[in-house]
Design a protein around this motif. Structure first.
Motif, short mmCIF file in Angstrom:
data_model
loop_
_atom_site.label_atom_id
_atom_site.label_comp_id
_atom_site.label_asym_id
_atom_site.label_seq_id
_atom_site.Cartn_x
_atom_site.Cartn_y
_atom_site.Cartn_z
N SER A 1 0.83 -1.21 0.00
CA SER A 1 0.00 0.00 0.00
C SER A 1 0.86 1.26 0.00
CB SER A 1 -1.07 -0.01 1.10
OG SER A 1 -0.48 -0.17 2.33
N LEU A 2 1.99 1.24 0.70
CA LEU A 2 2.88 2.42 0.65
C LEU A 2 3.35 2.67 -0.79
CD1 LEU A 2 4.72 4.63 1.79
CD2 LEU A 2 6.35 2.84 2.49
N PHE A 3 3.75 1.60 -1.46
CA PHE A 3 4.26 1.77 -2.82
C PHE A 3 3.16 2.24 -3.77
CE2 PHE A 3 5.59 0.21 -7.03
CZ PHE A 3 6.87 0.74 -7.10
N SER A 4 1.96 1.69 -3.61
CA SER A 4 0.85 2.13 -4.48
C SER A 4 0.58 3.61 -4.29
CB SER A 4 -0.44 1.36 -4.16
OG SER A 4 -0.21 0.00 -4.34
N GLU A 5 0.62 4.06 -3.04
CA GLU A 5 0.41 5.50 -2.80
C GLU A 5 1.49 6.32 -3.49
OE1 GLU A 5 -1.16 4.57 1.74
OE2 GLU A 5 0.46 6.03 1.49
N VAL A 6 2.74 5.86 -3.37
CA VAL A 6 3.85 6.59 -4.00
C VAL A 6 3.63 6.66 -5.52
CG1 VAL A 6 6.34 6.49 -4.53
CG2 VAL A 6 5.54 6.11 -2.17
N VAL A 7 3.29 5.52 -6.11
CA VAL A 7 3.12 5.49 -7.57
C VAL A 7 2.01 6.46 -7.99
CG1 VAL A 7 2.31 4.03 -9.49
CG2 VAL A 7 4.04 3.17 -7.91
N ASN A 8 0.90 6.44 -7.27
CA ASN A 8 -0.21 7.33 -7.65
C ASN A 8 0.17 8.80 -7.51
OD1 ASN A 8 -1.93 5.30 -8.40
ND2 ASN A 8 -2.69 5.00 -6.32
N MET A 9 0.85 9.13 -6.43
CA MET A 9 1.27 10.52 -6.24
C MET A 9 2.27 10.95 -7.32
SD MET A 9 1.78 10.90 -2.16
CE MET A 9 0.50 10.49 -1.01
N VAL A 10 3.19 10.05 -7.63
CA VAL A 10 4.19 10.37 -8.66
C VAL A 10 3.48 10.66 -9.98
CG1 VAL A 10 6.01 9.34 -10.10
CG2 VAL A 10 6.15 9.18 -7.61
N LYS A 11 2.52 9.80 -10.33
CA LYS A 11 1.78 9.99 -11.60
C LYS A 11 1.07 11.33 -11.62
CE LYS A 11 0.57 5.23 -12.79
NZ LYS A 11 -0.43 4.23 -12.43
N ASP A 12 0.47 11.68 -10.49
CA ASP A 12 -0.34 12.91 -10.45
C ASP A 12 0.48 14.17 -10.28
OD1 ASP A 12 -2.53 11.32 -10.60
OD2 ASP A 12 -3.07 11.45 -8.47
N GLU A 13 1.63 14.06 -9.62
CA GLU A 13 2.26 15.28 -9.13
C GLU A 13 3.65 15.58 -9.68
OE1 GLU A 13 2.12 15.27 -4.84
OE2 GLU A 13 0.18 14.26 -4.85
N LEU A 14 4.36 14.59 -10.19
CA LEU A 14 5.73 14.90 -10.64
C LEU A 14 5.70 15.39 -12.07
CD1 LEU A 14 8.33 12.39 -9.20
CD2 LEU A 14 7.16 14.29 -8.12
N PHE B 1 7.79 11.45 1.22
CA PHE B 1 8.73 10.99 0.19
C PHE B 1 8.48 11.69 -1.14
CE2 PHE B 1 9.97 7.42 -2.82
CZ PHE B 1 11.34 7.64 -2.70
N VAL B 2 7.22 11.74 -1.54
CA VAL B 2 6.92 12.36 -2.84
C VAL B 2 7.13 13.88 -2.75
CG1 VAL B 2 5.15 12.69 -4.62
CG2 VAL B 2 5.44 10.45 -3.52
N ASP B 3 6.87 14.47 -1.60
CA ASP B 3 7.17 15.91 -1.46
C ASP B 3 8.66 16.18 -1.66
OD1 ASP B 3 4.60 16.76 -1.13
OD2 ASP B 3 4.70 16.98 1.06
N ILE B 4 9.49 15.27 -1.18
CA ILE B 4 10.94 15.45 -1.39
C ILE B 4 11.25 15.37 -2.89
CG2 ILE B 4 13.22 14.43 -0.96
CD1 ILE B 4 12.11 13.53 1.82
N ALA B 5 10.66 14.39 -3.57
CA ALA B 5 10.89 14.26 -5.02
C ALA B 5 10.37 15.48 -5.78
CB ALA B 5 10.24 12.98 -5.54
N LYS B 6 9.32 16.10 -5.25
CA LYS B 6 8.72 17.26 -5.92
C LYS B 6 9.62 18.49 -5.90
CE LYS B 6 4.21 18.15 -5.33
NZ LYS B 6 2.91 18.17 -4.60
N VAL B 7 10.63 18.48 -5.08
CA VAL B 7 11.59 19.60 -5.08
C VAL B 7 12.12 19.82 -6.51
CG1 VAL B 7 13.88 20.34 -4.27
CG2 VAL B 7 12.23 19.36 -2.65
N PHE B 8 12.24 18.73 -7.28
CA PHE B 8 12.77 18.85 -8.63
C PHE B 8 11.70 19.22 -9.65
CE2 PHE B 8 16.11 16.07 -6.76
CZ PHE B 8 17.15 16.95 -6.92
#
Ligand code: PGA
Length: 255
Positions: free
Chosen positions: A21-34, A246-253
Motif C-alpha cells: 500500500s505504501l508503494f501504491s500510494e507513491v506510484v499514484n502521487m508520482v503519476k499525479d504530481e511529478l 517521500f513524494v514531497d521530497i521528489a517534488k523539489v525537482f
C-alpha cells in the motif's frame, strides 16, 4: 544533464501488505504530481520486490531497487540473494555499501568492490554509499575516509562502468539521527567527491555522475540541500516510509 534521483531506503520496515500500500500510494502521487524528469527509486525488502516491479510497471518515473546483494553468482550461501535473482524479477537498482551494512555486517571496501563488479555485470545500477562517522569528522579525517571508500571499492572500474554508478554521500552521524548535514557541509563533500572522480577519470565522467545526499533528509530541508550545485537528489530513510513526505521530497525537482 545528470539525472536527478530521489531514492527511498525502507530498510527492514513494512510487512508485505503495508509495503504494497505504501508503494501504491507513491506510484499514484508520482503519476499525479511529478512534472520533471526526476527518477524515484524505492529500495524495499527482498520479498516485496517482485510485486513492486509489477505494481510500478508503466510508471516511467518509478524504479525498484534492492538494499543489498551477494557478491557471488550463486552457490552454497544460505539465506543470501544474488544479483541475477534480483535482475530476473525486474529490479533495476541496488544499494551497496550502506553504512549499516558496513557497521553491522562487516562489509569492507574490498567486499564492496566485488559486489559492485557483479552488479554491473548483471546490469543492476548500484547506488554506492560512502560517508564518515562522527569521530572521523571530528578528527578532520572525513575527506581521507571518503576518498579511500571511493578508491578502494570503485576506482578499479573502467570509466565506462564507473559512469553507471550513482554515488550517495551519507555522513553516518546524520543517518536516522534527525541531525542533517548543513547544505554547506554536504555541498563541500559532494564537490570533493566530484573532483576525485574527475582526477581518477575525466571531468566529463564527474560532470555526469549523480551524487545523492543521505541522512535525515526530509521535506523541510530537501529544497535547500538539492539547490546545491553538486547535490543531485537524496537517499531517504525515515521519510521514505511516509508516501506524502517521500513524494514531497521528489517534488523539489518539479521547479
Ligand atoms: P535517514 O536514513 O533518512 O532515516 O537518516 C538515510 C539512509 O540510511 O539511507
Amino acid at each position: 544533464m545528470r539525472k536527478k534521483i530521489v531514492a527511498g531506503n525502507w530498510k527492514m520496515n513494512k510487512d508485505y501488505k503495508e509495503g504494497m500500500s505504501l508503494f501504491s500510494e507513491v506510484v499514484n502521487m508520482v503519476k499525479d504530481e511529478l512534472i520533471g524528469n526526476q527518477q524515484v527509486v524505492v529500495c524495499a525488502p527482498y520479498i516485496h520486490l517482485h510485486s513492486l516491479v509489477a505494481l510500478g510497471k508503466g510508471t516511467r518515473q518509478v524504479s525498484v531497487g534492492a538494499q543489498n546483494a551477494h557478491q557471488e553468482e550463486s552457490g552454497a550461501f544460505t539465506g543470501e540473494i544474488s544479483v541475477g535473482m534480483l535482475k530476473s524479477v525486474g529490479v533495476e537498482y541496488v544499494i551497496l555499501g550502506h553504512s549499516e551494512r558496513r557497521q553491522y555486517f562487516g562489509e569492507t571496501n574490498e567486499l564492496l568492490a566485488k559486489k559492485t563488479d557483479i552488479a554491473l555485470k548483471h546490469s543492476l545500477k548500484p547506488i554506492f554509499c560512502i560517508g564518515e562517522t562522527l569521530a572521523e569528522r571530528e578528527s578532520g579525517k572525513h575527506f581521507d575516509i571518503i576518498k579511500s571508500q571511493l578508491a578502494e571499492a570503485t576506482f578499479h572500474l573502467s570509466a565506462e562502468d564507473f559512469a553507471k554508478l550513482v554515488i550517495a554521500y551519507e555522513p553516518v552521524w546524520a543517518i536516522g539521527t534527525g541531525v542533517t548535514a548543513s547544505s554547506n557541509q554536504a555541498q563541500e563533500v559532494h564537490a570533493f567527491i566530484r573532483k576525485e572522480i574527475a582526477i581518477q577519470y575525466h571531468q566529463a565522467v564527474a560532470d555526469e555522475t549523480t551524487i545523492l545526499y543521505g541522512g535525515s533528509c526530509n521535506p523541510k530541508n530537501a529544497s535547500e540541500l538539492f539547490a546545491q550545485p553538486d547535490i543531485d537528489g537524496g537517499l531517504i530513510g525515515g521519510a521514505s516510509l511516509k508516501s506524502r513526505d517521500f513524494v514531497d521530497i521528489a517534488k523539489v525537482f518539479n521547479s
